[in-house]
Design an enzyme around this catalytic site. Structure first.
Site, PDB file in Angstrom:
ATOM      1  N   LYS A  42       0.843  -1.204   0.000  1.00 40.87           N
ATOM      2  CA  LYS A  42       0.000   0.000   0.000  1.00 40.87           C
ATOM      3  C   LYS A  42       0.871   1.245   0.000  1.00 40.87           C
ATOM      4  O   LYS A  42       2.017   1.221   0.478  1.00 40.87           O
ATOM      5  CB  LYS A  42      -0.937   0.033   1.206  1.00 40.87           C
ATOM      6  CG  LYS A  42      -0.267   0.145   2.593  1.00 40.87           C
ATOM      7  CD  LYS A  42       0.093   1.546   3.065  1.00 40.87           C
ATOM      8  CE  LYS A  42       0.948   1.524   4.327  1.00 40.87           C
ATOM      9  NZ  LYS A  42       1.639   2.713   4.682  1.00 40.87           N
ATOM     10  N   ASP A  97      -3.114  -1.467   9.076  1.00 36.27           N
ATOM     11  CA  ASP A  97      -3.180  -1.508   7.610  1.00 36.27           C
ATOM     12  C   ASP A  97      -3.782  -2.807   7.081  1.00 36.27           C
ATOM     13  O   ASP A  97      -4.027  -2.932   5.879  1.00 36.27           O
ATOM     14  CB  ASP A  97      -1.766  -1.391   7.015  1.00 36.27           C
ATOM     15  CG  ASP A  97      -1.084  -0.085   7.380  1.00 36.27           C
ATOM     16  OD1 ASP A  97      -1.786   0.917   7.573  1.00 36.27           O
ATOM     17  OD2 ASP A  97       0.158  -0.078   7.471  1.00 36.27           O
TER      18      ASP A  97
HETATM   19  P1  ATP Z   1       4.044   0.018   7.888  1.00 41.77           P
HETATM   20  O1  ATP Z   1       4.036   0.659   6.543  1.00 41.77           O
HETATM   21  O2  ATP Z   1       2.876  -0.904   8.125  1.00 41.77           O
HETATM   22  O3  ATP Z   1       4.291   0.945   9.006  1.00 41.77           O
HETATM   23  P2  ATP Z   1       6.572  -1.069   7.130  1.00 41.77           P
HETATM   24  O4  ATP Z   1       6.241  -1.334   5.691  1.00 41.77           O
HETATM   25  O5  ATP Z   1       7.416   0.111   7.407  1.00 41.77           O
HETATM   26  O6  ATP Z   1       5.245  -1.004   7.964  1.00 41.77           O
HETATM   27  P3  ATP Z   1       7.084  -3.871   7.476  1.00 41.77           P
HETATM   28  O7  ATP Z   1       7.816  -4.273   6.245  1.00 41.77           O
HETATM   29  O8  ATP Z   1       5.651  -4.223   7.559  1.00 41.77           O
HETATM   30  O9  ATP Z   1       7.283  -2.316   7.738  1.00 41.77           O
HETATM   31  O10 ATP Z   1       7.900  -4.503   8.703  1.00 41.77           O
HETATM   32  C1  ATP Z   1       8.012  -3.901   9.931  1.00 41.77           C
HETATM   33  C2  ATP Z   1       8.664  -4.870  10.911  1.00 41.77           C
HETATM   34  O11 ATP Z   1       7.821  -6.004  11.074  1.00 41.77           O
HETATM   35  C3  ATP Z   1      10.022  -5.376  10.462  1.00 41.77           C
HETATM   36  O12 ATP Z   1      10.953  -4.880  11.333  1.00 41.77           O
HETATM   37  C4  ATP Z   1       9.927  -6.890  10.538  1.00 41.77           C
HETATM   38  O13 ATP Z   1      10.968  -7.425  11.329  1.00 41.77           O
HETATM   39  C5  ATP Z   1       8.577  -7.205  11.191  1.00 41.77           C
HETATM   40  N1  ATP Z   1       7.805  -8.257  10.476  1.00 41.77           N
HETATM   41  C6  ATP Z   1       7.080  -9.222  11.048  1.00 41.77           C
HETATM   42  N2  ATP Z   1       6.501 -10.004  10.113  1.00 41.77           N
HETATM   43  C7  ATP Z   1       6.854  -9.528   8.932  1.00 41.77           C
HETATM   44  C8  ATP Z   1       6.564  -9.909   7.593  1.00 41.77           C
HETATM   45  N3  ATP Z   1       5.806 -10.965   7.293  1.00 41.77           N
HETATM   46  N4  ATP Z   1       7.098  -9.155   6.601  1.00 41.77           N
HETATM   47  C9  ATP Z   1       7.864  -8.073   6.901  1.00 41.77           C
HETATM   48  N5  ATP Z   1       8.181  -7.688   8.142  1.00 41.77           N
HETATM   49  C10 ATP Z   1       7.691  -8.398   9.161  1.00 41.77           C
END
Ligand code: ATP
Length: 305
Positions: A11, A145
């Site tokens: 997203k 989200d």
């Molecule tokens: P958001 O945009 O929802 O704030 P983000 O895109 O910045 O999140 P994500 O890639 O969702 O961040 O990952 C955030 C944290 O979640 C990472 O530090 C990771 O270690 C943990 N995590 C747990 N499960 C997952 C997964 N399936 N995929 C990615 N990260 C994961």
């Protein structure tokens, strides 16, 4: 052996209005989500015992600790499977295999995407038969989200992002994403937002009318001008060099340039495919980003394939 494979998009937030921190520690949000053509896949394979395992396959470089995807019960896909099991009372186990393409800790909700996909995949592999509405209700317990990533398309997000409502929108948009060498923790960016705003009155967030009008009209120029993100200052305070990446895209004529969610991924709106190539070329040659990705949105949410 019963198995189900689900494709789920990343997203972006076309606007991200952030209000004053609530008593439960969350910030009220007023956002417009768009699901984009950058997908993870989650395969759920039924086990003959009650174990839940997860394996992550990716070609992404985990360049920082925060960008490491856990292969244990901290993985959001496992948490989704556990929640579905609790809700339905099934005793079945599952092997989850995640094919990860969405940048990790990039502000594109990759973890939430995998949770949404795991709900759909396990519901299918276990034959638990929950309706889409019931899955959405579980999704909101897993993260802000997650409901949107089941839904896809464009949607307004309220509450802490988990309350989604439809938005009148037309058109398909060309995006360019510039990923950073190091992920940013969402919690750290919100903490910096609170620090920067300490002592000031943060207004209750709203979705800008100009953005909704641009989406209704399918007007990319107007959409580019209306993109906004209240976390920009906080993310740039933690990563000042992201300002240079944004400047390179603007210099290349992007219709709009903002950080995605809490960053550090930067997103740029292009007028067409050729323009998107030009922006991608400029970012590759003149900015210090890790990767440049061309994408389109909106696309549908988590779906069985
Ligand atoms: P958001 O945009 O929802 O704030 P983000 O895109 O910045 O999140 P994500 O890639 O969702 O961040 O990952 C955030 C944290 O979640 C990472 O530090 C990771 O270690 C943990 N995590 C747990 N499960 C997952 C997964 N399936 N995929 C990615 N990260 C994961």
């Amino acid at each position: 052996m019963s198995s189900a494979n689900v494709r789920v998009p990343a997203k972006i937030n076309l606007c991200l209005g952030v209000g004053p921190v609530r008593e439960d520690g969350y910030h009220p949000l007023a956002t417009v989500y768009q699901a984009v053509d950058l997908h993870d896949e989650v395969r759920a394979t039924l086990r003959d015992d009650d174990e839940i395992t997860v394996a992550v396959h990716t070609e992404l470089d985990a360049l920082s600790e925060i960008a490491i995807v856990p292969e244990n019960s901290d993985n959001l896909a496992v948490r989704a499977a556990l929640l579905l099991r609790e809700r339905t009372g099934t005793l079945l186990g599952v092997d989850l295999a995640i094919r990860k393409v969405i940048p990790v800790a990039g502000g594109m909700a990759g973890g939430s995407a995998d949770a949404a996909a795991a709900l759909v995949a396990c519901n299918e592999a276990w034959g638990t038969g929950l309706s889409r509405a019931a899955l959405e209700q579980l999704a909101s317990q897993l993260g802000s989200d997650v409901p949107f990533l089941l839904h896809g398309g464009n949607a307004v997000g309220g509450g802490r992002g988990e309350t989604i409502s439809p938005v009148l929108a037309r058109g398909s948009y060309n995006w360019v994403f510039a990923t950073a060498h190091e992920g940013l923790s969402t919690a750290a960016v919100y903490a910096e937002f609170d620090r920067l705003n300490a002592g000031t009155e943060v207004a209750h967030p709203t979705v800008p009318d100009a953005l909704l009008a641009a989406l209704r009209a399918g007007d990319a120029d107007a959409l580019g001008a209306a993109l906004s993100n209240d976390l920009t200052e906080a993310a740039l305070s933690l990563r000042p060099e992201l300002a240079d990446t944004l400047a390179v895209g603007i210099e290349a004529g992007a219709l709009g340039a903002i950080l995605s969610g809490s960053g550090p991924t930067a997103l740029f709106l292009a007028s067409d495919e050729q323009h998107s190539l030009d922006i991608a070329f400029a970012l590759t040659s003149a900015s210090d980003c890790a990767d440049v990705i061309q994408s389109r949105g909106p696309v549908t949410g988590a779906r069985l394939i």
